[in-house]
Enzyme design. Structure first.
Site, PDB file in Angstrom:
ATOM      1  N   ARG A 107       0.966  -0.771   0.042  1.00  0.00           N
ATOM      2  CA  ARG A 107      -0.088   0.035  -0.097  1.00  0.00           C
ATOM      3  C   ARG A 107       1.296   1.495  -0.279  1.00  0.00           C
ATOM      4  O   ARG A 107       1.676   1.481   0.429  1.00  0.00           O
ATOM      5  CB  ARG A 107      -0.374  -0.177   1.625  1.00  0.00           C
ATOM      6  N   HIS A 134      -7.414   0.605  -6.163  1.00  0.00           N
ATOM      7  CA  HIS A 134      -7.754  -0.210  -5.210  1.00  0.00           C
ATOM      8  C   HIS A 134      -8.504  -0.716  -5.457  1.00  0.00           C
ATOM      9  O   HIS A 134      -9.533  -1.031  -5.011  1.00  0.00           O
ATOM     10  CB  HIS A 134      -8.232   0.723  -3.743  1.00  0.00           C
ATOM     11  N   ASP A 230     -17.044   7.739  -1.479  1.00  0.00           N
ATOM     12  CA  ASP A 230     -15.811   8.011  -1.121  1.00  0.00           C
ATOM     13  C   ASP A 230     -14.820   9.237   0.168  1.00  0.00           C
ATOM     14  O   ASP A 230     -15.577  10.572  -0.442  1.00  0.00           O
ATOM     15  CB  ASP A 230     -14.444   7.397  -1.404  1.00  0.00           C
ATOM     16  N   CYS A 271     -16.453   2.299   0.927  1.00  0.00           N
ATOM     17  CA  CYS A 271     -14.687   1.716   1.324  1.00  0.00           C
ATOM     18  C   CYS A 271     -14.130   2.298   3.229  1.00  0.00           C
ATOM     19  O   CYS A 271     -14.329   1.187   3.666  1.00  0.00           O
ATOM     20  CB  CYS A 271     -14.319   1.908   0.453  1.00  0.00           C
TER      21      CYS A 271
HETATM   22  N1  NVA Z   1      -9.391   7.385  -1.727  1.00  0.00           N
HETATM   23  C1  NVA Z   1      -9.227   6.633  -0.194  1.00  0.00           C
HETATM   24  C2  NVA Z   1      -9.951   5.356   0.138  1.00  0.00           C
HETATM   25  C3  NVA Z   1      -9.319   4.745   1.684  1.00  0.00           C
HETATM   26  C4  NVA Z   1      -9.521   3.534   1.564  1.00  0.00           C
HETATM   27  C5  NVA Z   1      -7.533   6.906   0.154  1.00  0.00           C
HETATM   28  O1  NVA Z   1      -7.024   7.038  -0.943  1.00  0.00           O
HETATM   29  O2  NVA Z   1      -7.589   7.209   0.813  1.00  0.00           O
HETATM   30  N1   CP Z   2     -11.579   0.581   2.703  1.00  0.00           N
HETATM   31  C1   CP Z   2      -9.905   0.742   2.991  1.00  0.00           C
HETATM   32  O1   CP Z   2      -9.440   0.372   2.607  1.00  0.00           O
HETATM   33  O2   CP Z   2      -9.995   0.926   4.481  1.00  0.00           O
HETATM   34  P1   CP Z   2      -8.051   1.027   5.106  1.00  0.00           P
HETATM   35  O3   CP Z   2      -7.292   2.323   4.816  1.00  0.00           O
HETATM   36  O4   CP Z   2      -8.571   0.901   6.657  1.00  0.00           O
HETATM   37  O5   CP Z   2      -7.462  -0.341   4.615  1.00  0.00           O
END
Ligand code: NVA
Ligand code: CP
Length: 328
Positions: A107, A134, A230, A271
């Site tokens: 990540r 994602h 989101d 999410c």
């Molecule tokens: N769009 C958000 C998703 C988090 C799971 C981010 O990248 O922070």
């Molecule tokens: N939805 C999701 O990826 O959550 P986290 O950022 O907590 O992993």
């Protein structure tokens, strides 16, 4: 049957509709197995690395618990805890991790990093979120839609909010592959990349799905089976708070939006994490600076019977488990 062993999972673009369906079916099987308390440590002796540049609750916990259930040893490598990035390149890190681990979750920020890890490690690499995509999230989203509505193909899924968002990019690819009618309601300034829209539209032609992007929120949601949103500021965009709130404040999922679907059974997905109240540091900051007590979704919708967000979050576990079980 498709054999996914040895495959990385960087975006849904690399997987056929049949392979995505196999991942979803396997996740449903593994979920039933777990619910029946049947042991399923099918991958004893394997080890995986969980490399995180950004924070996480769901993704990290899903990988760790799924690994434990499968008998896999998981090692968490958080930001700043290894030589990665500061003293050692992605290529060298990939080569080292590939000598010790059977798979790597990543990540982070640049999507190129997860591609490089896959290229140089020689083991399956799973994208746990980058600035652009994602994909493991979408496996959980689709399993949840199937569980709650009985189908995926032919459904109308409407994403409301930041149209340039990593989750939305992955939903668009997934929808295009699986025959879903995907609509993004977003301001003109936050459209997804043109090249990605074009690819998704081509894929949708083969699957019977469709891709539409509009700034007209109320028209977009009419007839929706599922509403999705989101955060307005993804990880790494915290310094753009004022600009994003200005652009997105009219794209909140509230009860007016739910009613505009004209579907009393419409489902709401997110999410997570979500800003639906002021019980977070950022939530309070936004309230103090901008007078907004809720952002992308109101507390009313978040807690309503339409909302299936915690079923969705649980499904991160089952789908990530399926992904590891099939690719390792
Ligand atoms: N769009 C958000 C998703 C988090 C799971 C981010 O990248 O922070
Ligand atoms: N939805 C999701 O990826 O959550 P986290 O950022 O907590 O992993």
């Amino acid at each position: 049957m498709s054999d996914l062993r040895g495959r990385s999972f960087l975006t849904l673009m690399d997987y056929s509709p049949e392979e995505i369906q196999l991942l979803l079916d396997t996740a449903a099987d593994l979920k039933r197995t777990k619910q029946a308390h049947i042991p399923h440590a099918t991958h004893k002796g394997k080890s995986i690395a969980l490399l995180f540049e950004k924070t996480s609750t769901r993704t990290r916990c899903a990988f760790e618990v799924a690994a434990a259930d499968l008998g896999i040893n998981a090692v968490y490598l958080g930001q700043g805890e290894t030589q990665f990035g500061k003293k050692e390149s992605t290529e060298d890190t990939a080569r080292v991790l590939g000598r010790m681990f059977d798979g790597i979750e990543f990540r982070g920020f640049a999507h190129q990093t997860v591609k490089d890890l896959a290229e140089f490690s020689g083991v399956p690499v799973w994208n746990g979120l980058t600035d652009e995509f994602h994909p493991t999230q979408v496996l959980a989203d689709f399993l949840t839609i199937i569980e709650h509505t009985g189908k995926l193909k032919g459904s109308k899924l409407v994403f409301v909010g930041d149209g340039s968002d990593n989750v939305s990019n992955s939903l668009m690819i997934g929808a295009a592959k699986m025959g879903v009618h995907y609509v993004i309601a977003t301001p003109d300034s936050l459209q997804p990349p043109a090249e990605l829209i074009e690819k998704a539209k081509q894929l949708a032609e083969n699957s019977g799905g469709s891709i539409n992007i509009t700034s007209d929120l109320m028209a977009a949601v009419d007839g929706a089976d599922v509403l999705y949103t989101d955060v307005w500021m993804s990880m790494g965009q915290e310094d753009q708070m004022a600009d994003r709130i200005e652009k997105l404040r009219n794209y909140q999922v509230n009860m007016d939006v739910v009613r505009a679907t004209h579907n009393p059974n419409v489902k709401f997905l997110h999410c997570l994490p979500a800003f639906h109240d002021q019980n977070t540091v950022i939530g309070r900051e936004v309230y103090e600076k901008f007078g907004l007590g809720e952002m992308e979704v109101t507390d009313e919708v978040f807690r309503s019977p339409h909302s299936i967000v915690f079923d969705q979050s649980e499904n991160r576990l089952h789908t990530i488990k399926a992904l590891m079980a099939l690719t390792l």
